[in-house]
Write a protein that holds these residues in place. Structure first.
Motif, PDB file in Angstrom:
ATOM      1  N   GLN A 134       0.831  -1.206   0.000  1.00 36.63           N
ATOM      2  CA  GLN A 134       0.000   0.000   0.000  1.00 36.63           C
ATOM      3  C   GLN A 134       0.864   1.254   0.000  1.00 36.63           C
ATOM      4  OE1 GLN A 134      -3.140   0.424  -0.374  1.00 36.63           O
ATOM      5  NE2 GLN A 134      -4.303  -1.323   0.403  1.00 36.63           N
ATOM      6  N   ASP A 135       1.954   1.234   0.776  1.00 35.45           N
ATOM      7  CA  ASP A 135       2.829   2.405   0.828  1.00 35.45           C
ATOM      8  C   ASP A 135       3.536   2.636  -0.500  1.00 35.45           C
ATOM      9  OD1 ASP A 135       4.340   4.551   2.269  1.00 35.45           O
ATOM     10  OD2 ASP A 135       6.017   3.231   1.755  1.00 35.45           O
ATOM     11  N   LEU A 136       4.082   1.552  -1.067  1.00 32.98           N
ATOM     12  CA  LEU A 136       4.784   1.706  -2.344  1.00 32.98           C
ATOM     13  C   LEU A 136       3.824   2.152  -3.438  1.00 32.98           C
ATOM     14  CD1 LEU A 136       7.237   1.561  -4.140  1.00 32.98           C
ATOM     15  CD2 LEU A 136       6.973  -0.931  -4.257  1.00 32.98           C
ATOM     16  N   LEU A 137       2.636   1.586  -3.448  1.00 37.35           N
ATOM     17  CA  LEU A 137       1.629   1.983  -4.434  1.00 37.35           C
ATOM     18  C   LEU A 137       1.382   3.489  -4.371  1.00 37.35           C
ATOM     19  CD1 LEU A 137      -0.543   0.993  -6.525  1.00 37.35           C
ATOM     20  CD2 LEU A 137      -2.116   0.886  -4.581  1.00 37.35           C
ATOM     21  N   SER A 138       1.342   4.046  -3.175  1.00 39.44           N
ATOM     22  CA  SER A 138       1.070   5.483  -3.018  1.00 39.44           C
ATOM     23  C   SER A 138       2.201   6.348  -3.559  1.00 39.44           C
ATOM     24  CB  SER A 138       0.834   5.805  -1.543  1.00 39.44           C
ATOM     25  OG  SER A 138       2.058   5.717  -0.801  1.00 39.44           O
ATOM     26  N   GLN A 139       3.390   5.778  -3.716  1.00 39.18           N
ATOM     27  CA  GLN A 139       4.539   6.532  -4.213  1.00 39.18           C
ATOM     28  C   GLN A 139       4.756   6.367  -5.723  1.00 39.18           C
ATOM     29  OE1 GLN A 139       8.167   6.521  -1.897  1.00 39.18           O
ATOM     30  NE2 GLN A 139       7.147   5.588  -0.125  1.00 39.18           N
ATOM     31  N   MET A 140       4.021   5.444  -6.345  1.00 38.72           N
ATOM     32  CA  MET A 140       4.217   5.161  -7.764  1.00 38.72           C
ATOM     33  C   MET A 140       3.381   6.092  -8.632  1.00 38.72           C
ATOM     34  SD  MET A 140       4.215   0.959  -7.600  1.00 38.72           S
ATOM     35  CE  MET A 140       4.571   0.691  -9.344  1.00 38.72           C
ATOM     36  N   SER A 141       3.972   6.533  -9.727  1.00 39.96           N
ATOM     37  CA  SER A 141       3.239   7.330 -10.717  1.00 39.96           C
ATOM     38  C   SER A 141       2.398   6.413 -11.591  1.00 39.96           C
ATOM     39  CB  SER A 141       4.221   8.100 -11.593  1.00 39.96           C
ATOM     40  OG  SER A 141       4.989   7.191 -12.382  1.00 39.96           O
ATOM     41  N   LEU A 142       1.491   6.985 -12.351  1.00 42.42           N
ATOM     42  CA  LEU A 142       0.705   6.197 -13.290  1.00 42.42           C
ATOM     43  C   LEU A 142       1.616   5.472 -14.267  1.00 42.42           C
ATOM     44  CD1 LEU A 142      -1.886   5.250 -14.663  1.00 42.42           C
ATOM     45  CD2 LEU A 142      -1.944   7.454 -15.890  1.00 42.42           C
ATOM     46  N   GLU A 143       2.660   6.147 -14.726  1.00 43.03           N
ATOM     47  CA  GLU A 143       3.592   5.527 -15.676  1.00 43.03           C
ATOM     48  C   GLU A 143       4.264   4.299 -15.059  1.00 43.03           C
ATOM     49  OE1 GLU A 143       2.608   9.491 -16.901  1.00 43.03           O
ATOM     50  OE2 GLU A 143       3.410   8.740 -14.993  1.00 43.03           O
ATOM     51  N   GLN A 144       4.641   4.408 -13.805  1.00 39.82           N
ATOM     52  CA  GLN A 144       5.286   3.273 -13.136  1.00 39.82           C
ATOM     53  C   GLN A 144       4.304   2.127 -12.912  1.00 39.82           C
ATOM     54  OE1 GLN A 144       6.675   5.705  -9.889  1.00 39.82           O
ATOM     55  NE2 GLN A 144       8.823   5.479 -10.499  1.00 39.82           N
ATOM     56  N   LYS A 145       3.083   2.469 -12.563  1.00 40.53           N
ATOM     57  CA  LYS A 145       2.068   1.429 -12.360  1.00 40.53           C
ATOM     58  C   LYS A 145       1.778   0.692 -13.668  1.00 40.53           C
ATOM     59  CE  LYS A 145      -0.281   4.087  -8.714  1.00 40.53           C
ATOM     60  NZ  LYS A 145      -1.519   4.855  -8.388  1.00 40.53           N
ATOM     61  N   ALA A 146       1.621   1.438 -14.743  1.00 39.61           N
ATOM     62  CA  ALA A 146       1.309   0.822 -16.037  1.00 39.61           C
ATOM     63  C   ALA A 146       2.453  -0.079 -16.499  1.00 39.61           C
ATOM     64  CB  ALA A 146       1.026   1.899 -17.078  1.00 39.61           C
ATOM     65  N   GLY A 147       3.685   0.383 -16.320  1.00 42.53           N
ATOM     66  CA  GLY A 147       4.825  -0.453 -16.681  1.00 42.53           C
ATOM     67  C   GLY A 147       4.909  -1.706 -15.846  1.00 42.53           C
ATOM     68  N   PHE A 148       4.500  -1.616 -14.592  1.00 39.69           N
ATOM     69  CA  PHE A 148       4.513  -2.757 -13.679  1.00 39.69           C
ATOM     70  C   PHE A 148       3.465  -3.787 -14.058  1.00 39.69           C
ATOM     71  CE2 PHE A 148       4.296  -4.678  -9.344  1.00 39.69           C
ATOM     72  CZ  PHE A 148       5.663  -4.889  -9.160  1.00 39.69           C
ATOM     73  N   MET A 149       2.447  -3.362 -14.801  1.00 38.27           N
ATOM     74  CA  MET A 149       1.379  -4.264 -15.234  1.00 38.27           C
ATOM     75  C   MET A 149       1.655  -4.875 -16.604  1.00 38.27           C
ATOM     76  SD  MET A 149      -2.029  -2.163 -14.072  1.00 38.27           S
ATOM     77  CE  MET A 149      -3.101  -3.279 -14.992  1.00 38.27           C
ATOM     78  N   SER A 192       5.496  -4.388 -23.906  1.00 41.07           N
ATOM     79  CA  SER A 192       6.507  -3.719 -23.084  1.00 41.07           C
ATOM     80  C   SER A 192       6.171  -2.251 -22.867  1.00 41.07           C
ATOM     81  CB  SER A 192       7.885  -3.835 -23.747  1.00 41.07           C
ATOM     82  OG  SER A 192       8.269  -5.170 -23.925  1.00 41.07           O
ATOM     83  N   ASP A 193       5.781  -1.578 -23.935  1.00 41.32           N
ATOM     84  CA  ASP A 193       5.498  -0.134 -23.879  1.00 41.32           C
ATOM     85  C   ASP A 193       4.099   0.087 -23.299  1.00 41.32           C
ATOM     86  OD1 ASP A 193       5.016   2.547 -24.297  1.00 41.32           O
ATOM     87  OD2 ASP A 193       5.618   2.552 -26.402  1.00 41.32           O
ATOM     88  N   PRO A 194       4.003   0.703 -22.117  1.00 38.32           N
ATOM     89  CA  PRO A 194       2.690   0.862 -21.472  1.00 38.32           C
ATOM     90  C   PRO A 194       1.929   2.113 -21.896  1.00 38.32           C
ATOM     91  CG  PRO A 194       4.386   1.670 -20.009  1.00 38.32           C
ATOM     92  CD  PRO A 194       5.096   1.222 -21.269  1.00 38.32           C
ATOM     93  N   SER A 195       2.380   2.789 -22.942  1.00 40.30           N
ATOM     94  CA  SER A 195       1.778   4.086 -23.282  1.00 40.30           C
ATOM     95  C   SER A 195       0.289   3.977 -23.592  1.00 40.30           C
ATOM     96  CB  SER A 195       2.525   4.733 -24.452  1.00 40.30           C
ATOM     97  OG  SER A 195       2.536   3.883 -25.584  1.00 40.30           O
ATOM     98  N   ASP A 196      -0.134   2.881 -24.216  1.00 41.08           N
ATOM     99  CA  ASP A 196      -1.563   2.738 -24.512  1.00 41.08           C
ATOM    100  C   ASP A 196      -2.371   2.528 -23.242  1.00 41.08           C
ATOM    101  OD1 ASP A 196      -1.906   2.820 -27.492  1.00 41.08           O
ATOM    102  OD2 ASP A 196      -0.369   1.278 -27.373  1.00 41.08           O
ATOM    103  N   LEU A 197      -1.845   1.767 -22.311  1.00 40.24           N
ATOM    104  CA  LEU A 197      -2.533   1.590 -21.034  1.00 40.24           C
ATOM    105  C   LEU A 197      -2.624   2.921 -20.292  1.00 40.24           C
ATOM    106  CD1 LEU A 197      -3.814  -0.016 -18.776  1.00 40.24           C
ATOM    107  CD2 LEU A 197      -1.531  -0.787 -18.084  1.00 40.24           C
ATOM    108  N   ILE A 198      -1.559   3.693 -20.336  1.00 38.91           N
ATOM    109  CA  ILE A 198      -1.567   5.023 -19.700  1.00 38.91           C
ATOM    110  C   ILE A 198      -2.645   5.905 -20.332  1.00 38.91           C
ATOM    111  CG2 ILE A 198      -0.218   7.138 -19.374  1.00 38.91           C
ATOM    112  CD1 ILE A 198       2.288   5.273 -19.311  1.00 38.91           C
ATOM    113  N   ALA A 199      -2.717   5.863 -21.663  1.00 36.02           N
ATOM    114  CA  ALA A 199      -3.708   6.686 -22.363  1.00 36.02           C
ATOM    115  C   ALA A 199      -5.126   6.274 -21.997  1.00 36.02           C
ATOM    116  CB  ALA A 199      -3.487   6.579 -23.871  1.00 36.02           C
ATOM    117  N   VAL A 200      -5.360   4.982 -21.839  1.00 31.23           N
ATOM    118  CA  VAL A 200      -6.687   4.487 -21.482  1.00 31.23           C
ATOM    119  C   VAL A 200      -7.127   5.043 -20.129  1.00 31.23           C
ATOM    120  CG1 VAL A 200      -7.928   2.390 -20.797  1.00 31.23           C
ATOM    121  CG2 VAL A 200      -6.587   2.406 -22.897  1.00 31.23           C
TER     122      VAL A 200
END
Length: 694
Positions: free
Chosen positions: A88-103, A437-445
């Motif tokens: 929960q703590d790490l999630l709160s520190q991650m940007s959308l870009e980092q979350k999308a790449g992690f997925m 690999s490239d999460p840009s489409d997930l970020i855009a969604v």
């Protein structure tokens, strides 16, 4: 409070679900509150910390890694807290870009021995891919179309630093020490990033002897201890041995730095033409369920922990009943059918996996036809993933799509845009997308409001919890020299040799012809199906066989008292064309005339290697056995194990993991979702669980 009560209380408290109203009080915080009145200080065991460039923080006499380099101890860096609290703590520190790449998860290969050798010493096999020569257009053209998309052309640094990827699939078959060194290079790069999130390496199975292993599905055993194929483990009918196999494989993977498996297949071998039958444990849902339970516990333990290999059980809800035996990697095989009405029987092995605690589950590309479910691929199927898998079966782990359903195997959603596919897959319940690999489409969604950001957070939270449970935040590094010592050691090979012998099935033994005297002159030949243009396949006459005393091998049938013909057909997934699939030997590049010729000259022992339930009426018939003295079945074993059975050093113990059709007509008439033992009178030549001994 004594230490026993302390341990019991702590283990009880950590089972609260993430969304429980008690979640914030779980683990050490709640324990401290309960123990505070006793005036007792909680003692922790300092874990080993693996790092290269980070600073350490000391608090209360304990050491912690300063992963985000801010000089203070953040909750996600505090190994005393529960995985849920840290996540929960790490999630709160991650940007959308980092979350999308992690997925996102995709193939990431080291340079590899072949390219390292070709570099003239400029590179090592364990190097990351910076500086390596990319695959040429000619090389890429020779690769099957659907696999070509698995290998990203981007550099490792870009995928770590720009795409924020941390989940990777390793498909190369390299020595353990090379894999371990490569893992360490990769982890060092991840460690240098702002949040210090380590990578997690996933692999397909790599501990089995397989006649048709393919890059996208499995690896043939090399330095890793070689056990029978999955069908062979099933044939051995020994659950304790299967659990031991899983535990030994776990130790090898752990030593090499591979912490997650895209395995095992809980699918049922109900359709004999399916090219992935060899990755299953057979056709009986109840027996397969028993095996799956032992496999999960052997790899993961009773609970996921720092010594576990996390498993991704596949392919939910079962991929073994493709129409006509075709596979849903291809458009012509996208339909999964249930003419026998047995959709729910496919779920039994998955129930066992869930009960045993499997960390993740992978839906297949297929789309169900003629059921109550929407006719879309399972990664998009909310009724299957959310309602059935999570709701009815109670699965709370990670849903990992198979590789490529958003960009290539888009069955049932062909008319949707890529962004609409993301939306449908996420809302169906998929947590990590494979093949991108490239999460840009997930970020855009997310940014354009197509999906609720809470879906992203829920997925990332599940993925983070797994990583914290595995302990890779504390130490993702491994010892390459230790990996070379552990992987494939003599003790492990001895146990695997037992399984290799036990996996062999004796099906016919005319007039008790077996066992044979090893001092007889024996002509031993393997006849292997070839994927090449030569329809006669490949043949090899053995000159010697170390480890079998007094065995005299001759080089021609004319010299022999006895012939042993080991027929090894292969039905490769990646050579499929969409044409009807045949299981006859001649149509799978076995030189039937040659096999008959040898058998006409000398008394013969016929050995069939069954990666599929082959139709063998071209070379064997119960009504006219000819010179065939005995028939045995193998499922990935060694010549030494085979001859230990043939010569009586080991009494055959195996039982067939599936039925074999008596003819091609029986194959054509079979119901795709019905196991062979239920197909009715006259279907089988060799029956499920059939097997003789001495």
């Amino acid at each position: 409070m004594n230490s026993v009560m302390h341990g019991l209380l702590k283990s009880h408290l950590t089972i609260f679900p993430v969304d429980s109203r008690f979640a914030r009080l779980s683990g050490p915080f709640l324990l401290s509150a309960l123990l505070g009145g006793c005036g007792q200080k909680i003692e922790y065991t300092q874990p080993d910390l693996g790092f290269r460039s980070l600073e350490l923080i000391e608090v209360d006499g304990y050491r912690f890694k300063d992963l985000n380099k801010n000089g203070t101890l953040d909750p996600y860096e505090d190994w005393r807290l529960s995985p849920e609290e840290r996540s929960q703590d790490l999630l709160s520190q991650m940007s959308l870009e980092q979350k999308a790449g992690f997925m996102s998860i995709n193939t990431l290969n080291m340079l590899g021995s072949r390219k390292a050798a070709a570099s003239g010493g400029a590179y090592q096999a364990s190097d990351l891919d910076e500086g390596q020569v990319k695959e040429s257009e000619e090389e890429r053209a020779r690769r099957p179309n659907f696999i070509g998309g698995m290998n990203a052309s981007t550099s490792t640094s870009q995928r770590i630093q720009t795409f924020h990827n941390r989940h990777f699939i390793l498909r190369l078959n390299e020595p353990a020490g090379v894999i371990a060194t490569w893992n360490n290079h990769l982890q060092e790069l991840c460690e240098s990033e702002p949040l210090g999130i380590p990578a997690i390496i996933t692999s397909n199975p790599r501990n089995h002897i397989s006649g048709n292993a393919s890059e996208g599905t499995a690896l043939n055993a090399s330095v890793f201890t070689a056990w029978p194929g999955e069908l062979g483990l099933s044939a051995a009918r020994d659950l304790e041995l299967i659990k031991e196999f899983a535990d030994i494989s776990r130790q090898e993977w752990l030593a090499a730095g591979i912490r997650k498996g895209y395995m095992y297949m809980a699918d049922l071998a109900t359709e004999p033409r399916w090219s992935r039958v060899n990755g299953t444990f057979g056709e009986d849902p109840e027996w397969v369920a028993e095996i799956i339970r032992e496999v999960v516990i052997g790899f993961q333990g009773e609970q996921l922990n720092t010594k576990s290999i996390a498993l991704t059980m596949k392919h939910f809800p079962g991929g073994g009943s493709g129409k006509g035996g075709q596979d849903s990697h291809f458009e012509w095989g996208k339909e999964q059918v249930f003419p026998g009405g047995r959709f729910y029987e496919n779920l039994l092995p998955f129930r066992a996996a869930i009960d045993a605690g499997t960390s993740a589950i992978m839906p297949y590309y297929s789309m169900p036809v003629g059921t109550e479910f929407e006719e879309v691929g399972y990664s998009y199927n909310k009724a299957v993933i959310t309602d059935l898998l999570r709701g009815e079966l109670g699965f709370s782990g990670i849903v990992n799509t198979d590789t490529g359903p958003l960009t290539r195997m888009v069955w049932g959603v062909e008319d949707l845009s890529l962004h609409e596919r993301y939306k449908k897959a996420l809302e169906a319940g998929s947590n990590i997308i494979s093949g991108i690999s490239d999460p840009s489409d997930l970020i855009a969604v997310v940014e354009n409001g197509m999906v609720d950001p809470a879906l992203i957070d829920a997925s990332v939270l599940r993925l983070l919890i797994e990583n914290f449970q595995l302990g890779i935040f504390e130490n993702p590094y491994v010892d390459p020299q230790e990996a070379d010592k552990i992987v494939g050691n003599e003790e492990f090979r001895t146990r695997a040799a037992e399984a290799l012998r036990k996996s062999i099935v004796l099906l016919r033994n005319e007039e008790n012809s077996l066992p044979v005297d090893a001092r007889k002159k024996i002509y031993f030949e393997t006849i292997q199906g070839s994927a090449q243009s030569d329809p006669r396949g490949d043949k090899f006459v053995w000159k010697e066989l170390p480890g079998i005393p007094d065995l005299e091998l001759v080089q021609s049938p004319e010299e022999a008292d006895l012939a042993v013909q080991w027929v090894i057909p292969s039905l490769s997934l990646f050579n499929a064309t969409g044409e009807p699939i045949s299981l006859s030997l001649s149509e799978n590049n076995i030189d039937v005339a040659h096999v008959r010729s040898i058998a006409s000259q000398v008394p013969t022992i016929l050995v069939m290697d069954y990666s599929n339930p082959w139709v063998i009426d071209e070379i064997y018939d119960d009504a006219d056995k000819g010179n065939t003295l005995a028939v045995l079945a193998t499922f990935g074993t060694t010549p030494q194990a085979l001859f230990e059975v043939i010569t009586g050093a080991f009494a055959p113990a195996g039982k067939m993991p599936f039925s074999t059709p008596v003819s091609n007509q029986a194959v054509t008439d079979n119901l795709e979702d019905v196991p062979g033992f239920l197909e009715g009178e006259g279907y089988a030549l060799f029956h499920y669980q059939e097997g003789l001994s001495y």
